[in-house]
Design an enzyme around this catalytic site. Structure first.
Site, PDB file in Angstrom:
ATOM      1  N   ILE A 111       0.832  -1.203   0.000  1.00 56.55           N
ATOM      2  CA  ILE A 111       0.000   0.000   0.000  1.00 56.55           C
ATOM      3  C   ILE A 111       0.864   1.249   0.000  1.00 56.55           C
ATOM      4  O   ILE A 111       0.580   2.217  -0.729  1.00 56.55           O
ATOM      5  CB  ILE A 111      -0.962  -0.007   1.207  1.00 56.55           C
ATOM      6  CG1 ILE A 111      -1.945  -1.177   1.072  1.00 56.55           C
ATOM      7  CG2 ILE A 111      -1.720   1.310   1.300  1.00 56.55           C
ATOM      8  CD1 ILE A 111      -2.762  -1.436   2.316  1.00 56.55           C
ATOM      9  N   GLU A 154     -13.847  -1.496  17.248  1.00 58.80           N
ATOM     10  CA  GLU A 154     -14.728  -1.231  16.105  1.00 58.80           C
ATOM     11  C   GLU A 154     -16.086  -1.884  16.320  1.00 58.80           C
ATOM     12  O   GLU A 154     -16.157  -3.073  16.611  1.00 58.80           O
ATOM     13  CB  GLU A 154     -14.073  -1.736  14.823  1.00 58.80           C
ATOM     14  CG  GLU A 154     -12.785  -0.969  14.502  1.00 58.80           C
ATOM     15  CD  GLU A 154     -12.172  -1.331  13.157  1.00 58.80           C
ATOM     16  OE1 GLU A 154     -12.705  -2.237  12.477  1.00 58.80           O
ATOM     17  OE2 GLU A 154     -11.186  -0.699  12.775  1.00 58.80           O
ATOM     18  N   ASP A 210      -9.621   5.588   9.480  1.00 59.41           N
ATOM     19  CA  ASP A 210     -10.526   4.581   8.925  1.00 59.41           C
ATOM     20  C   ASP A 210     -10.572   3.342   9.813  1.00 59.41           C
ATOM     21  O   ASP A 210     -11.408   2.470   9.607  1.00 59.41           O
ATOM     22  CB  ASP A 210     -10.064   4.198   7.516  1.00 59.41           C
ATOM     23  CG  ASP A 210     -11.030   3.254   6.823  1.00 59.41           C
ATOM     24  OD1 ASP A 210     -12.250   3.534   6.832  1.00 59.41           O
ATOM     25  OD2 ASP A 210     -10.578   2.219   6.275  1.00 59.41           O
ATOM     26  N   ALA A 222      -4.560   1.739   8.339  1.00 65.81           N
ATOM     27  CA  ALA A 222      -3.919   0.434   8.532  1.00 65.81           C
ATOM     28  C   ALA A 222      -4.670  -0.395   9.567  1.00 65.81           C
ATOM     29  O   ALA A 222      -5.521  -1.218   9.212  1.00 65.81           O
ATOM     30  CB  ALA A 222      -2.463   0.633   8.934  1.00 65.81           C
ATOM     31  N   ARG A 223      -4.366  -0.182  10.839  1.00 68.19           N
ATOM     32  CA  ARG A 223      -5.010  -0.915  11.915  1.00 68.19           C
ATOM     33  C   ARG A 223      -5.205   0.006  13.111  1.00 68.19           C
ATOM     34  O   ARG A 223      -4.335   0.807  13.451  1.00 68.19           O
ATOM     35  CB  ARG A 223      -4.162  -2.112  12.347  1.00 68.19           C
ATOM     36  CG  ARG A 223      -4.253  -3.322  11.406  1.00 68.19           C
ATOM     37  CD  ARG A 223      -5.612  -4.002  11.511  1.00 68.19           C
ATOM     38  NE  ARG A 223      -5.690  -5.210  10.708  1.00 68.19           N
ATOM     39  CZ  ARG A 223      -6.151  -5.261   9.461  1.00 68.19           C
ATOM     40  NH1 ARG A 223      -6.555  -4.143   8.867  1.00 68.19           N
ATOM     41  NH2 ARG A 223      -6.227  -6.399   8.815  1.00 68.19           N
ATOM     42  N   ASP A 244      10.588   1.963   7.524  1.00 63.78           N
ATOM     43  CA  ASP A 244      10.133   0.579   7.529  1.00 63.78           C
ATOM     44  C   ASP A 244      11.179  -0.243   8.262  1.00 63.78           C
ATOM     45  O   ASP A 244      12.320   0.197   8.450  1.00 63.78           O
ATOM     46  CB  ASP A 244       9.952   0.076   6.089  1.00 63.78           C
ATOM     47  CG  ASP A 244       8.962  -1.079   6.005  1.00 63.78           C
ATOM     48  OD1 ASP A 244       8.126  -1.068   5.102  1.00 63.78           O
ATOM     49  OD2 ASP A 244       9.025  -2.004   6.850  1.00 63.78           O
ATOM     50  N   GLY A 294     -11.542   1.382   3.889  1.00 68.34           N
ATOM     51  CA  GLY A 294     -10.418   1.652   3.001  1.00 68.34           C
ATOM     52  C   GLY A 294     -10.236   0.595   1.931  1.00 68.34           C
ATOM     53  O   GLY A 294      -9.943   0.903   0.774  1.00 68.34           O
ATOM     54  N   HIS A 350     -13.970   1.883   8.547  1.00 71.60           N
ATOM     55  CA  HIS A 350     -13.078   0.809   8.079  1.00 71.60           C
ATOM     56  C   HIS A 350     -13.477   0.329   6.679  1.00 71.60           C
ATOM     57  O   HIS A 350     -13.728  -0.849   6.449  1.00 71.60           O
ATOM     58  CB  HIS A 350     -13.082  -0.374   9.055  1.00 71.60           C
ATOM     59  CG  HIS A 350     -11.827  -1.210   8.952  1.00 71.60           C
ATOM     60  ND1 HIS A 350     -11.303  -1.890  10.013  1.00 71.60           N
ATOM     61  CD2 HIS A 350     -11.005  -1.473   7.896  1.00 71.60           C
ATOM     62  CE1 HIS A 350     -10.207  -2.539   9.635  1.00 71.60           C
ATOM     63  NE2 HIS A 350     -10.015  -2.307   8.345  1.00 71.60           N
TER      64      HIS A 350
END
Length: 307
Positions: free
Chosen positions: A153, A261, A256, A231-232, A172, A281, A279
């Site tokens: 992504i 959730e 998102d 992402a999360r 990263d 995306g 959520h």
């Protein structure tokens, strides 16, 4: 082979359900239209040889209650909800394809960036309340984009932003040598926090990334900076984010994904400088079909390997 599908997005897509039933005779889908509570998963998956899961948590305790289970097919890309070691220890295969929804998530991230810097979201809401605010924000063009997590992504987002003459600060766990360009620089998180106009998160949720963005990190960011998480949930400490948005420590954010959730903190959700989506995306129509067909293909490969 008995197949059960718990994830709502797959179960409510008639094209995917039809395709699954074309290949498998014994299929049960989640007909409730809502995520099955963790306490009811064992009952739903009972007697299944194969399951298609989305965000449902697959734990060792759950696997111990599913003696017939042979394969888990992932609808989506993140594997943080599946205990892989427990699966392999019980000879349960896991079918997964990385990057299958990367365009969908990257497009949403780009949309968030434009909505935040051009005040599209805030002025739209104000106008609906009768407020005529002519503040058009600033260009995305030429800004410095900090990307934490440069996988499928993250790389797709860089491609989408190619026409905006942005500079990229990348972080990263592995420095990807394939990413090479005068506008691409791998840096430590400290530098990324301090110098980015936008910070966007594209990492899995792990012990290392849990609460990665807390108040300390937020205070290192520019007051004009924007934070995006597609992402999360859990990568950002939501209480700390609420403080940062309320006090103007950063200019705004878009979420998102959430720690819980659906999210329960209505004070956070109602902040004017926060964009919130449920959520979605990875839920562009094309991505839904791609993720669903990928899960089906993994089940077919497993089935054919035994024929």
């Amino acid at each position: 082979m008995k197949v059960k599908v718990s994830t709502v997005a797959f179960s409510t897509n008639q094209l995917l359900v039809k395709e699954l039933k074309r290949h498998f005779q014994d299929v049960e889908i989640n007909e409730k239209g809502v995520r099955i509570p963790e306490s009811e998963l064992a009952s739903f998956y009972k007697d299944a040889d194969a399951i298609i899961v989305g965000l449902e948590k697959i734990t060792p305790e759950l696997l111990d209650r599913l003696p017939n289970l042979k394969i888990i097919a992932k609808y989506g890309v993140g594997l943080d909800n599946i205990n892989l070691e427990a699966c392999y220890a019980r000879n349960v295969s896991v079918g997964w394809t990385g990057g299958v929804n990367k365009r969908s998530v990257a497009e949403m991230t780009l949309g968030f960036m434009l909505a935040l810097c051009r005040n599209l979201y805030s002025t739209s809401n104000q106008l609906k309340s009768g407020i005529w605010n002519k503040n058009g924000g600033s260009h995305l063009t030429g800004k410095t984009i900090g990307i934490i997590g440069v996988g499928n992504i993250g790389k797709e987002l860089i491609s989408l932003l190619s026409g905006f003459q942005c500079n990229f600060l990348l972080n990263d766990i592995v420095e990807n040598k394939e990413l090479d360009g005068s506008n691409l620089t791998f840096v430590d998180k400290e530098t990324l926090f301090k110098e980015s106009d936008f910070i966007t998160l594209h990492t899995p949720l792990t012990t290392e990334t849990n609460n990665l963005i807390d108040l300390e990190a937020l205070k290192k960011m520019k007051r004009t900076a924007f934070l995006i998480n597609t992402a999360r949930g859990g990568i950002i400490n939501e209480l700390d984010l609420k403080i940062a948005l309320e006090q103007g420590i950063i200019a705004g954010a878009a979420l998102d994904v959430y720690e819980t959730e659906p999210p329960q903190d209505l004070e956070l959700l109602r902040l004017e400088n926060l964009i919130t989506t449920p959520h979605t995306g990875g839920n562009a129509l094309e991505a839904v079909l791609a993720m669903g067909n990928s899960a089906i293909e993994h089940l077919l490969k497993f089935k054919n390997s035994y024929n």
